[in-house]
Design a protein around this motif. Structure first.
Motif, PDB file in Angstrom:
ATOM      1  N   VAL A 324       0.851  -1.191   0.000  1.00 54.06           N
ATOM      2  CA  VAL A 324       0.000   0.000   0.000  1.00 54.06           C
ATOM      3  C   VAL A 324       0.887   1.242   0.000  1.00 54.06           C
ATOM      4  CG1 VAL A 324      -1.830   1.223   1.220  1.00 54.06           C
ATOM      5  CG2 VAL A 324      -1.762  -1.280   1.253  1.00 54.06           C
ATOM      6  N   PRO A 325       0.646   2.207  -0.891  1.00 53.13           N
ATOM      7  CA  PRO A 325       1.508   3.398  -0.996  1.00 53.13           C
ATOM      8  C   PRO A 325       1.549   4.200   0.301  1.00 53.13           C
ATOM      9  CG  PRO A 325       0.055   3.223  -2.895  1.00 53.13           C
ATOM     10  CD  PRO A 325      -0.428   2.214  -1.906  1.00 53.13           C
ATOM     11  N   THR A 326       2.689   4.845   0.534  1.00 54.78           N
ATOM     12  CA  THR A 326       2.883   5.707   1.701  1.00 54.78           C
ATOM     13  C   THR A 326       3.037   7.155   1.243  1.00 54.78           C
ATOM     14  OG1 THR A 326       5.273   5.337   1.616  1.00 54.78           O
ATOM     15  CG2 THR A 326       3.978   3.879   3.050  1.00 54.78           C
ATOM     16  N   GLU A 327       3.062   8.066   2.226  1.00 57.47           N
ATOM     17  CA  GLU A 327       3.195   9.496   1.913  1.00 57.47           C
ATOM     18  C   GLU A 327       3.993  10.164   3.025  1.00 57.47           C
ATOM     19  OE1 GLU A 327       0.334  13.485   1.623  1.00 57.47           O
ATOM     20  OE2 GLU A 327      -0.526  11.504   1.986  1.00 57.47           O
ATOM     21  N   LEU A 328       4.992  10.955   2.656  1.00 60.60           N
ATOM     22  CA  LEU A 328       5.754  11.710   3.642  1.00 60.60           C
ATOM     23  C   LEU A 328       4.970  12.975   4.014  1.00 60.60           C
ATOM     24  CD1 LEU A 328       8.396  12.034   5.268  1.00 60.60           C
ATOM     25  CD2 LEU A 328       9.281  13.372   3.345  1.00 60.60           C
ATOM     26  N   VAL A 329       4.709  13.140   5.301  1.00 62.62           N
ATOM     27  CA  VAL A 329       3.960  14.292   5.795  1.00 62.62           C
ATOM     28  C   VAL A 329       4.948  15.220   6.508  1.00 62.62           C
ATOM     29  CG1 VAL A 329       2.065  15.081   7.250  1.00 62.62           C
ATOM     30  CG2 VAL A 329       1.914  12.864   6.094  1.00 62.62           C
ATOM     31  N   LEU A 330       5.154  16.404   5.946  1.00 57.24           N
ATOM     32  CA  LEU A 330       6.138  17.338   6.486  1.00 57.24           C
ATOM     33  C   LEU A 330       5.505  18.208   7.575  1.00 57.24           C
ATOM     34  CD1 LEU A 330       7.888  18.495   3.182  1.00 57.24           C
ATOM     35  CD2 LEU A 330       8.548  16.658   4.743  1.00 57.24           C
ATOM     36  N   ARG A 331       6.182  18.223   8.746  1.00 55.63           N
ATOM     37  CA  ARG A 331       5.726  19.069   9.842  1.00 55.63           C
ATOM     38  C   ARG A 331       6.936  19.799  10.429  1.00 55.63           C
ATOM     39  NH1 ARG A 331       2.214  14.272  11.280  1.00 55.63           N
ATOM     40  NH2 ARG A 331       0.198  14.684  10.254  1.00 55.63           N
ATOM     41  N   SER A 332       6.984  19.962  11.747  1.00 51.96           N
ATOM     42  CA  SER A 332       7.964  20.871  12.349  1.00 51.96           C
ATOM     43  C   SER A 332       9.185  20.191  12.963  1.00 51.96           C
ATOM     44  CB  SER A 332       7.283  21.709  13.440  1.00 51.96           C
ATOM     45  OG  SER A 332       6.135  22.335  12.947  1.00 51.96           O
ATOM     46  N   SER A 333       9.289  18.866  12.892  1.00 49.67           N
ATOM     47  CA  SER A 333      10.377  18.180  13.591  1.00 49.67           C
ATOM     48  C   SER A 333      11.635  18.029  12.744  1.00 49.67           C
ATOM     49  CB  SER A 333       9.913  16.793  14.065  1.00 49.67           C
ATOM     50  OG  SER A 333       9.620  15.959  12.948  1.00 49.67           O
ATOM     51  N   THR A 334      11.638  18.595  11.545  1.00 45.44           N
ATOM     52  CA  THR A 334      12.825  18.537  10.683  1.00 45.44           C
ATOM     53  C   THR A 334      13.202  19.934  10.236  1.00 45.44           C
ATOM     54  OG1 THR A 334      11.389  18.082   8.770  1.00 45.44           O
ATOM     55  CG2 THR A 334      12.411  16.192   9.861  1.00 45.44           C
ATOM     56  N   ALA A 335      14.525  20.182  10.164  1.00 42.32           N
ATOM     57  CA  ALA A 335      15.052  21.482   9.760  1.00 42.32           C
ATOM     58  C   ALA A 335      16.487  21.282   9.303  1.00 42.32           C
ATOM     59  CB  ALA A 335      14.991  22.464  10.934  1.00 42.32           C
ATOM     60  N   PRO A 336      17.084  22.267   8.633  1.00 45.89           N
ATOM     61  CA  PRO A 336      18.486  22.130   8.255  1.00 45.89           C
ATOM     62  C   PRO A 336      19.363  21.877   9.482  1.00 45.89           C
ATOM     63  CG  PRO A 336      17.486  23.957   7.091  1.00 45.89           C
ATOM     64  CD  PRO A 336      16.485  23.497   8.094  1.00 45.89           C
ATOM     65  N   PRO A 337      20.486  21.174   9.311  1.00 43.21           N
ATOM     66  CA  PRO A 337      21.319  20.808  10.460  1.00 43.21           C
ATOM     67  C   PRO A 337      22.043  21.999  11.063  1.00 43.21           C
ATOM     68  CG  PRO A 337      22.400  20.185   8.425  1.00 43.21           C
ATOM     69  CD  PRO A 337      21.028  20.658   8.045  1.00 43.21           C
ATOM     70  N   ALA A 338      22.223  21.946  12.374  1.00 46.74           N
ATOM     71  CA  ALA A 338      23.059  22.897  13.091  1.00 46.74           C
ATOM     72  C   ALA A 338      24.221  22.111  13.682  1.00 46.74           C
ATOM     73  CB  ALA A 338      22.268  23.589  14.197  1.00 46.74           C
ATOM     74  N   ALA A 339      25.242  22.811  14.157  1.00 41.28           N
ATOM     75  CA  ALA A 339      26.405  22.127  14.735  1.00 41.28           C
ATOM     76  C   ALA A 339      25.988  21.410  16.014  1.00 41.28           C
ATOM     77  CB  ALA A 339      27.513  23.129  15.024  1.00 41.28           C
TER      78      ALA A 339
END
Length: 348
Positions: A324-339
């Protein structure tokens, strides 16, 4: 007042009792006209007549029930699947008998024995381990079995699965596009097929993107729970330089949140987190969880559809696997990396 009988229904509908019996038996849909069947069903409803399911089972050799085994009803992924199973079975005048195995083989064996004693016509199993002797025995004995969210090693059985390959690939690619190179994977227990599928998809995706993924980027949790995710995430974060984590399910991702808080880190500022399943409360977490949506309800419907096809076939049906196909749901727990801080001290 005495309970209405089949003879009462037949008299109210103006038909022979045998005709009334056939009209109320979903296994014999073509034996009488649609108009007659409708008249009998309306008479039965008007009188409050209830079919003797035990007697029908003895006459037909079918109980019109399907045993459904899940590993843990407290895991938010399973209620949606169960609802899909029940809705599809109900459309065929079947019912589900639900059993919770607690991921214990002994308990699973006892529950299957109980369900077989209740004359279940088939089984939908979401609790199978990769090498599950109890389910394997069911399959070998010729019982009608469909697996959901699980596979058995070296055994061909009809199954319904999420498309883990594309789902995990979408998660890893999303993190890579944000600029992450040190992406870790928090996997589930080794003895489950979904763990292997998602772990292999992670490794394949990292290789395809030219990203390194040393051994310390991968940690297995003892269970798909928040508590196990917390313990495993502590190990992963403290022994590696990961700036992002792809968790094997949403509950493991919740464990990542608590581990980060304990270590004095935050999500997504210090480490981004992606889950898998899109459980009902994922969007209400803080931060709202980016996750791979697995259509639990649709998977349940497909599993029930497969089992009804098997039950309705006049000869053995070739095993079928549905992704069954899946879908990536974008929310607030991902962002560009910091040091990342060079040294992390565990805080209690």
């Amino acid at each position: 007042m005495p309970r209405p009988t089949l003879a009462d229904v037949a008299r109210a509908a103006g038909v022979h009792p045998g005709t009334a019996s056939r009209a109320l038996n979903p296994d014999l849909p073509d034996r009488i006209t649609a108009a007659t069947a409708k008249r009998v069903r309306e008479a039965a409803q008007r009188l409050g007549y209830v079919v003797d399911s035990m007697g029908r089972s003895l006459r037909t050799g079918r109980s019109r029930t399907v045993g459904v085994l899940v590993p843990d009803l407290t895991n938010p992924v399973f209620p949606g699947m169960i609802r899909g199973i029940e809705d599809e079975l109900r459309a065929h005048d079947y019912a589900a008998l639900l059993a919770n195995t607690d991921n214990e083989v002994t308990r699973e064996a006892e529950l299957i024995a109980t369900l077989k004693a209740r004359q279940c016509d088939a089984f939908i199993v979401a609790s199978a381990l990769r090498d599950d002797p109890v389910v394997r025995e069911l399959v070998t004995a010729g019982d009608r079995v469909v697996l959901i969210n699980r596979l058995l090693d070296d055994t061909t059985t009809s199954a319904v699965l999420s498309d883990d390959q594309s789902g995990v690939a979408a998660a890893v690619t999303h993190l890579h596009d944000l600029g992450h190179k040190a992406i870790g994977h928090l996997a589930g227990p080794r003895n489950l097929s979904i763990t292997q599928a998602r772990r292999d998809a992670y490794s394949h995706s990292m290789t395809s993107l030219g990203l390194r993924h040393p051994r310390n980027y991968l940690v297995h949790a003892s269970a798909y729970t928040a508590a196990a995710g917390h313990d495993a995430a502590l190990r992963l974060i403290e022994r590696s330089d990961v700036t992002a984590i792809v968790a094997g399910n949403d509950m493991l991702a919740v464990g990542c949140y608590t581990a980060l808080e304990q270590l004095g880190l935050s999500c997504p500022k210090d480490i981004s987190v992606v889950g898998y399943n899109d459980m009902p409360l994922a969007e209400h977490l803080r931060p709202a969880l980016t996750t791979v949506r697995m259509p639990q309800y649709d998977m349940g419907v497909e599993a029930a559809r497969l089992i009804m096809n098997i039950l309705g076939a006049s000869e053995q049906v070739s095993p079928e696997t549905i992704f069954v196909p899946t879908e990536l749901v974008l929310r607030s727990s991902t962002a560009p990396p910091a040091a990342r801080p060079r040294a992390i001290s565990q805080r209690s």
